[in-house]
Design a protein around this motif. Sequence first.
Motif, PDB file in Angstrom:
ATOM      1  N   VAL A 163     -32.849  -8.782 -35.296  1.00  0.00           N
ATOM      2  CA  VAL A 163     -32.349  -9.765 -34.336  1.00  0.00           C
ATOM      3  C   VAL A 163     -32.162  -9.109 -32.975  1.00  0.00           C
ATOM      4  O   VAL A 163     -31.975  -7.897 -32.869  1.00  0.00           O
ATOM      5  N   LEU A 164     -32.182  -9.935 -31.930  1.00  0.00           N
ATOM      6  CA  LEU A 164     -31.783  -9.486 -30.604  1.00  0.00           C
ATOM      7  C   LEU A 164     -30.261  -9.567 -30.501  1.00  0.00           C
ATOM      8  O   LEU A 164     -29.669 -10.610 -30.793  1.00  0.00           O
ATOM      9  N   GLY A 165     -29.649  -8.476 -30.088  1.00  0.00           N
ATOM     10  CA  GLY A 165     -28.198  -8.448 -29.962  1.00  0.00           C
ATOM     11  C   GLY A 165     -27.725  -9.018 -28.640  1.00  0.00           C
ATOM     12  O   GLY A 165     -28.374  -8.844 -27.607  1.00  0.00           O
ATOM     13  N   HIS A 166     -26.595  -9.712 -28.687  1.00  0.00           N
ATOM     14  CA  HIS A 166     -25.909 -10.243 -27.498  1.00  0.00           C
ATOM     15  C   HIS A 166     -26.854 -10.416 -26.304  1.00  0.00           C
ATOM     16  O   HIS A 166     -26.781  -9.693 -25.298  1.00  0.00           O
ATOM     17  N   LEU A 167     -27.744 -11.390 -26.414  1.00  0.00           N
ATOM     18  CA  LEU A 167     -28.874 -11.527 -25.495  1.00  0.00           C
ATOM     19  C   LEU A 167     -28.467 -11.556 -24.026  1.00  0.00           C
ATOM     20  O   LEU A 167     -29.144 -10.990 -23.174  1.00  0.00           O
ATOM     21  N   ASP A 168     -27.373 -12.232 -23.696  1.00  0.00           N
ATOM     22  CA  ASP A 168     -26.938 -12.269 -22.296  1.00  0.00           C
ATOM     23  C   ASP A 168     -25.787 -11.292 -22.036  1.00  0.00           C
ATOM     24  O   ASP A 168     -24.866 -11.561 -21.270  1.00  0.00           O
ATOM     25  N   LEU A 169     -25.882 -10.119 -22.632  1.00  0.00           N
ATOM     26  CA  LEU A 169     -24.843  -9.091 -22.516  1.00  0.00           C
ATOM     27  C   LEU A 169     -24.463  -8.789 -21.075  1.00  0.00           C
ATOM     28  O   LEU A 169     -23.298  -8.509 -20.775  1.00  0.00           O
ATOM     29  N   LEU A 170     -25.413  -8.827 -20.178  1.00  0.00           N
ATOM     30  CA  LEU A 170     -25.158  -8.395 -18.804  1.00  0.00           C
ATOM     31  C   LEU A 170     -23.997  -9.145 -18.167  1.00  0.00           C
ATOM     32  O   LEU A 170     -23.297  -8.601 -17.294  1.00  0.00           O
ATOM     33  N   LYS A 171     -23.754 -10.384 -18.612  1.00  0.00           N
ATOM     34  CA  LYS A 171     -22.666 -11.160 -18.007  1.00  0.00           C
ATOM     35  C   LYS A 171     -21.309 -10.517 -18.257  1.00  0.00           C
ATOM     36  O   LYS A 171     -20.359 -10.743 -17.499  1.00  0.00           O
ATOM     37  N   ARG A 172     -21.225  -9.712 -19.298  1.00  0.00           N
ATOM     38  CA  ARG A 172     -19.981  -9.019 -19.605  1.00  0.00           C
ATOM     39  C   ARG A 172     -19.594  -8.068 -18.475  1.00  0.00           C
ATOM     40  O   ARG A 172     -18.411  -7.774 -18.265  1.00  0.00           O
ATOM     41  N   TYR A 173     -20.580  -7.591 -17.743  1.00  0.00           N
ATOM     42  CA  TYR A 173     -20.346  -6.577 -16.704  1.00  0.00           C
ATOM     43  C   TYR A 173     -20.766  -7.055 -15.319  1.00  0.00           C
ATOM     44  O   TYR A 173     -20.972  -6.252 -14.419  1.00  0.00           O
ATOM     45  N   ASP A 174     -20.906  -8.366 -15.146  1.00  0.00           N
ATOM     46  CA  ASP A 174     -21.372  -8.921 -13.876  1.00  0.00           C
ATOM     47  C   ASP A 174     -20.174  -9.236 -12.986  1.00  0.00           C
ATOM     48  O   ASP A 174     -19.475 -10.227 -13.196  1.00  0.00           O
ATOM     49  N   LEU A 175     -19.947  -8.398 -11.997  1.00  0.00           N
ATOM     50  CA  LEU A 175     -18.802  -8.573 -11.113  1.00  0.00           C
ATOM     51  C   LEU A 175     -18.948  -9.782 -10.202  1.00  0.00           C
ATOM     52  O   LEU A 175     -17.970 -10.234  -9.598  1.00  0.00           O
ATOM     53  N   GLU A 176     -20.158 -10.320 -10.103  1.00  0.00           N
ATOM     54  CA  GLU A 176     -20.408 -11.493  -9.262  1.00  0.00           C
ATOM     55  C   GLU A 176     -20.141 -12.801 -10.004  1.00  0.00           C
ATOM     56  O   GLU A 176     -20.290 -13.886  -9.432  1.00  0.00           O
ATOM     57  N   GLY A 177     -19.782 -12.710 -11.271  1.00  0.00           N
ATOM     58  CA  GLY A 177     -19.605 -13.915 -12.075  1.00  0.00           C
ATOM     59  C   GLY A 177     -20.858 -14.220 -12.860  1.00  0.00           C
ATOM     60  O   GLY A 177     -21.888 -13.558 -12.710  1.00  0.00           O
ATOM     61  N   GLU A 178     -20.777 -15.205 -13.727  1.00  0.00           N
ATOM     62  CA  GLU A 178     -21.918 -15.497 -14.596  1.00  0.00           C
ATOM     63  C   GLU A 178     -23.066 -16.122 -13.803  1.00  0.00           C
ATOM     64  O   GLU A 178     -22.886 -17.093 -13.070  1.00  0.00           O
ATOM     65  N   TYR A 179     -24.256 -15.555 -13.988  1.00  0.00           N
ATOM     66  CA  TYR A 179     -25.449 -16.024 -13.275  1.00  0.00           C
ATOM     67  C   TYR A 179     -25.911 -17.336 -13.904  1.00  0.00           C
ATOM     68  O   TYR A 179     -25.936 -17.471 -15.134  1.00  0.00           O
ATOM     69  N   PRO A 180     -26.295 -18.331 -13.092  1.00  0.00           N
ATOM     70  CA  PRO A 180     -26.657 -19.650 -13.642  1.00  0.00           C
ATOM     71  C   PRO A 180     -27.798 -19.580 -14.663  1.00  0.00           C
ATOM     72  O   PRO A 180     -28.832 -18.943 -14.411  1.00  0.00           O
ATOM     73  N   PHE A 181     -27.600 -20.254 -15.770  1.00  0.00           N
ATOM     74  CA  PHE A 181     -28.595 -20.265 -16.844  1.00  0.00           C
ATOM     75  C   PHE A 181     -29.947 -20.773 -16.369  1.00  0.00           C
ATOM     76  O   PHE A 181     -30.997 -20.248 -16.738  1.00  0.00           O
ATOM     77  N   GLU A 182     -29.946 -21.799 -15.544  1.00  0.00           N
ATOM     78  CA  GLU A 182     -31.210 -22.401 -15.103  1.00  0.00           C
ATOM     79  C   GLU A 182     -32.100 -21.405 -14.368  1.00  0.00           C
ATOM     80  O   GLU A 182     -33.319 -21.557 -14.354  1.00  0.00           O
TER      81      GLU A 182
END
Length: 278
Positions: A163-182
């Motif tokens: 399996v792919l682990g925690h696919l959107d992991l980067l959001k955990r460390y994104d100081l700019e806030g969560e990047y829009p899914f779209e």
Amino acid sequence: MMIADYHMHTYYSDDSQYEMEEAVKKAISLGLHEICFTDHVDYGIKLEHDDYMRLSDEERKNKVANVDYEHYFEEIHHLQEKYKDQITIKQGMEFGIQTHTIPAFSTLFNAYDFDFIILSCHQVEDKEFWTQDFQKGRSQQDYNERYYQEILNVIKVYKDYSVLGHLDLLKRYDLEGEYPFEKTKDIITKILKIVIEDGKGIEINTSSFYYGLKDLMPSKNILKLYYELGGTILTIGSDSHKEEQVGAHIKEIQEELKKIGFKQICTFDKMKPIFHDL
């Protein structure tokens, strides 16, 4: 209903001091049916354990080691036998793969018998996310797109994973806030299509709760997209590094998956998915 924790770290990972047997005892006390140990291997930024042990104390400063493979598998086998009447224990690893480290992971995979492999992206160009080294000097768009492109590049070539682990992991460390899914939907779609075509899956990582994230990991949008694309292979893992995280929020995630429309979750045996009804 199967309750399984398929992402667990112990003192064989550089970022945990949790004893493996204590993790087993905790899982049993919680009534889990099955667990899989998935300690960290991150070629490119960590030394092999034996190489690390040959260094002096001074030389070890600011360096970390990968799993001590020999003792790791020995301990898992010991615990499998000791607790066989109380819980099922599987042996896995979390491979933090980058494109340039694929050959090393291929060698490792072929050297041992695995039940389960999480393919994760923990760093790109040997630059860590949690230290902000990777994000530094890049726009939010640039580092998000580069992160997903690295995953896409890896899975086009590397196939020895579950399996792919925690696919959107980067959001955990994104100081700019969560990047829009779209803005990343197109490349995530490409990733998920390859995952599905290859007979692989994705995990739902419950660390989103103890990191205080606003959404699941991966997000509900990604999970819905995976469902719409026909994805069926799912595991749930706590990403535990200490006692209070073992088995955390697994039942909650199962309910969330039902809401999306998923009917089953998976455990693994010798790299083959086993489906269990939700």
